[in-house]
Motif scaffolding. Structure first.
Motif, mmCIF file in Angstrom:
data_model
loop_
_atom_site.group_PDB
_atom_site.id
_atom_site.type_symbol
_atom_site.label_atom_id
_atom_site.label_comp_id
_atom_site.label_asym_id
_atom_site.label_seq_id
_atom_site.Cartn_x
_atom_site.Cartn_y
_atom_site.Cartn_z
ATOM 1 N N ALA A 73 -3.001 -8.018 0.694
ATOM 2 C CA ALA A 73 -1.992 -8.925 1.251
ATOM 3 C C ALA A 73 -1.251 -8.262 2.412
ATOM 4 O O ALA A 73 -0.935 -8.921 3.407
ATOM 5 C CB ALA A 73 -1.006 -9.345 0.170
ATOM 6 N N CYS A 74 -0.998 -6.971 2.311
ATOM 7 C CA CYS A 74 -0.305 -6.253 3.394
ATOM 8 C C CYS A 74 -1.186 -6.194 4.642
ATOM 9 O O CYS A 74 -0.696 -6.351 5.756
ATOM 10 C CB CYS A 74 0.094 -4.859 2.942
ATOM 11 N N GLU A 75 -2.464 -5.972 4.438
ATOM 12 C CA GLU A 75 -3.394 -5.899 5.567
ATOM 13 C C GLU A 75 -3.477 -7.247 6.282
ATOM 14 O O GLU A 75 -3.516 -7.303 7.511
ATOM 15 C CB GLU A 75 -4.768 -5.485 5.054
ATOM 16 N N LEU A 76 -3.499 -8.324 5.522
ATOM 17 C CA LEU A 76 -3.583 -9.660 6.109
ATOM 18 C C LEU A 76 -2.284 -10.062 6.800
ATOM 19 O O LEU A 76 -2.300 -10.797 7.784
ATOM 20 C CB LEU A 76 -3.950 -10.688 5.045
ATOM 21 N N ALA A 77 -1.156 -9.587 6.286
ATOM 22 C CA ALA A 77 0.139 -9.964 6.859
ATOM 23 C C ALA A 77 0.457 -9.208 8.140
ATOM 24 O O ALA A 77 1.251 -9.678 8.955
ATOM 25 C CB ALA A 77 1.244 -9.708 5.833
ATOM 26 N N CYS A 78 -0.157 -8.062 8.348
ATOM 27 C CA CYS A 78 0.170 -7.233 9.509
ATOM 28 C C CYS A 78 -0.414 -7.842 10.786
ATOM 29 O O CYS A 78 -1.628 -8.031 10.876
ATOM 30 C CB CYS A 78 -0.362 -5.819 9.320
ATOM 31 N N PRO A 79 0.409 -8.135 11.768
ATOM 32 C CA PRO A 79 -0.104 -8.739 13.001
ATOM 33 C C PRO A 79 -0.843 -7.755 13.912
ATOM 34 O O PRO A 79 -1.574 -8.178 14.795
ATOM 35 C CB PRO A 79 1.160 -9.263 13.681
ATOM 36 N N ASN A 80 -0.681 -6.458 13.694
ATOM 37 C CA ASN A 80 -1.280 -5.455 14.582
ATOM 38 C C ASN A 80 -2.463 -4.732 13.986
ATOM 39 O O ASN A 80 -3.039 -3.869 14.638
ATOM 40 C CB ASN A 80 -0.235 -4.406 14.971
ATOM 41 N N GLY A 81 -2.812 -4.997 12.755
ATOM 42 C CA GLY A 81 -3.879 -4.256 12.103
ATOM 43 C C GLY A 81 -3.467 -2.837 11.791
ATOM 44 O O GLY A 81 -4.282 -1.918 11.845
ATOM 45 N N THR A 82 -2.211 -2.642 11.454
ATOM 46 C CA THR A 82 -1.684 -1.310 11.183
ATOM 47 C C THR A 82 -2.186 -0.746 9.861
ATOM 48 O O THR A 82 -2.402 0.447 9.746
ATOM 49 C CB THR A 82 -0.140 -1.366 11.175
ATOM 50 N N LEU A 116 6.651 -7.168 7.670
ATOM 51 C CA LEU A 116 5.872 -8.261 7.092
ATOM 52 C C LEU A 116 4.980 -7.773 5.954
ATOM 53 O O LEU A 116 4.752 -8.494 4.988
ATOM 54 C CB LEU A 116 5.030 -8.937 8.176
ATOM 55 N N CYS A 117 4.462 -6.553 6.055
ATOM 56 C CA CYS A 117 3.616 -6.016 4.987
ATOM 57 C C CYS A 117 4.421 -5.803 3.711
ATOM 58 O O CYS A 117 3.928 -6.048 2.609
ATOM 59 C CB CYS A 117 2.953 -4.725 5.434
ATOM 60 N N ILE A 118 5.651 -5.383 3.845
ATOM 61 C CA ILE A 118 6.508 -5.141 2.678
ATOM 62 C C ILE A 118 6.811 -6.464 1.992
ATOM 63 O O ILE A 118 6.774 -6.571 0.772
ATOM 64 C CB ILE A 118 7.824 -4.453 3.108
ATOM 65 N N ILE A 119 7.087 -7.484 2.783
ATOM 66 C CA ILE A 119 7.395 -8.794 2.227
ATOM 67 C C ILE A 119 6.174 -9.392 1.545
ATOM 68 O O ILE A 119 6.275 -10.033 0.508
ATOM 69 C CB ILE A 119 7.928 -9.720 3.348
ATOM 70 N N ALA A 120 4.987 -9.164 2.111
ATOM 71 C CA ALA A 120 3.764 -9.767 1.571
ATOM 72 C C ALA A 120 3.283 -9.097 0.290
ATOM 73 O O ALA A 120 2.541 -9.711 -0.477
ATOM 74 C CB ALA A 120 2.666 -9.693 2.630
ATOM 75 N N CYS A 121 3.668 -7.870 0.046
ATOM 76 C CA CYS A 121 3.156 -7.131 -1.118
ATOM 77 C C CYS A 121 3.684 -7.740 -2.416
ATOM 78 O O CYS A 121 4.888 -7.742 -2.660
ATOM 79 C CB CYS A 121 3.565 -5.655 -1.030
ATOM 80 N N PRO A 122 2.797 -8.257 -3.284
ATOM 81 C CA PRO A 122 3.257 -8.897 -4.524
ATOM 82 C C PRO A 122 3.662 -7.905 -5.612
ATOM 83 O O PRO A 122 4.352 -8.279 -6.551
ATOM 84 C CB PRO A 122 2.040 -9.718 -4.963
ATOM 85 N N SER A 123 3.245 -6.649 -5.502
ATOM 86 C CA SER A 123 3.557 -5.680 -6.556
ATOM 87 C C SER A 123 4.559 -4.618 -6.113
ATOM 88 O O SER A 123 4.738 -3.630 -6.822
ATOM 89 C CB SER A 123 2.270 -5.010 -7.028
ATOM 90 N N ASP A 124 5.188 -4.797 -4.971
ATOM 91 C CA ASP A 124 6.180 -3.841 -4.439
ATOM 92 C C ASP A 124 5.615 -2.423 -4.381
ATOM 93 O O ASP A 124 6.286 -1.462 -4.730
ATOM 94 C CB ASP A 124 7.469 -3.864 -5.275
#
Length: 158
Positions: A73-82, A116-124
């Motif tokens: 989810a973090c990878e998909l949420a990142c707009p830069n591919g970080t 955005l990656c932090i917000i998208a992570c479902p397991s913190d």
């Protein structure tokens, strides 16, 4: 019409100058309320704001366990591919295949600290750390592995 606009602009500028001088005068007479940090002289006592975002980190507990399930989810949420999540399949004691992370690669040089990656992570599993001073001579040093070698997922995190 031009003269009226010109006079309004002059009075607006004088008003703005008076507001700025009033604030400067206030701090000049109230020394203890100065909020400017004298970095790096106060490096040991430096206090950063709670909302400051330095870099993405993955906390591990004392047993070298993390909360990342490899859901990407973090990878998909990142707009830069970080962030790049590399997964693998582990075999459980019951003989079932279970998805787990092999590597969680973080490219600090691409990160805009958008959170955005932090917000998208479902397991913190990942958080923003308050670190800074990321200057290096070799750009490759800005690519980091977030999971520790030999780490595994915590019990109870699905």
């Amino acid at each position: 019409m031009f003269i009226v606009k010109y006079i309004k602009d002059v009075f607006g500028a004088l008003r703005s100058l008076a507001v700025g001088m009033r604030r400067t005068g206030y701090y000049f007479t109230h020394h203890k309320e100065i909020i400017t940090e004298q970095y790096p002289d106060n490096k040991d006592t430096l206090v950063l704001a709670d909302r400051f975002k330095g870099e993405v980190v993955m906390p591990h507990d004392e047993n070298n366990e993390h909360r990342c399930t490899g859901c990407t989810a973090c990878e998909l949420a990142c707009p830069n591919g970080t962030i790049k999540v590399v997964t693998k399949f582990d075999i459980t004691p019951e003989g079932k295949k279970k998805k787990a992370i092999d590597k969680l690669v973080y490219h600090l040089e691409l990160c805009t600290m958008c959170n955005l990656c932090i917000i998208a992570c479902p397991s913190d599993a990942i958080v923003m750390a308050q670190t800074f001073e990321h200057s290096v001579f070799d750009r490759a040093e800005l690519t980091k592995m977030l999971n520790n070698p030999g780490s595994k997922i915590m019990e109870g995190v699905e």
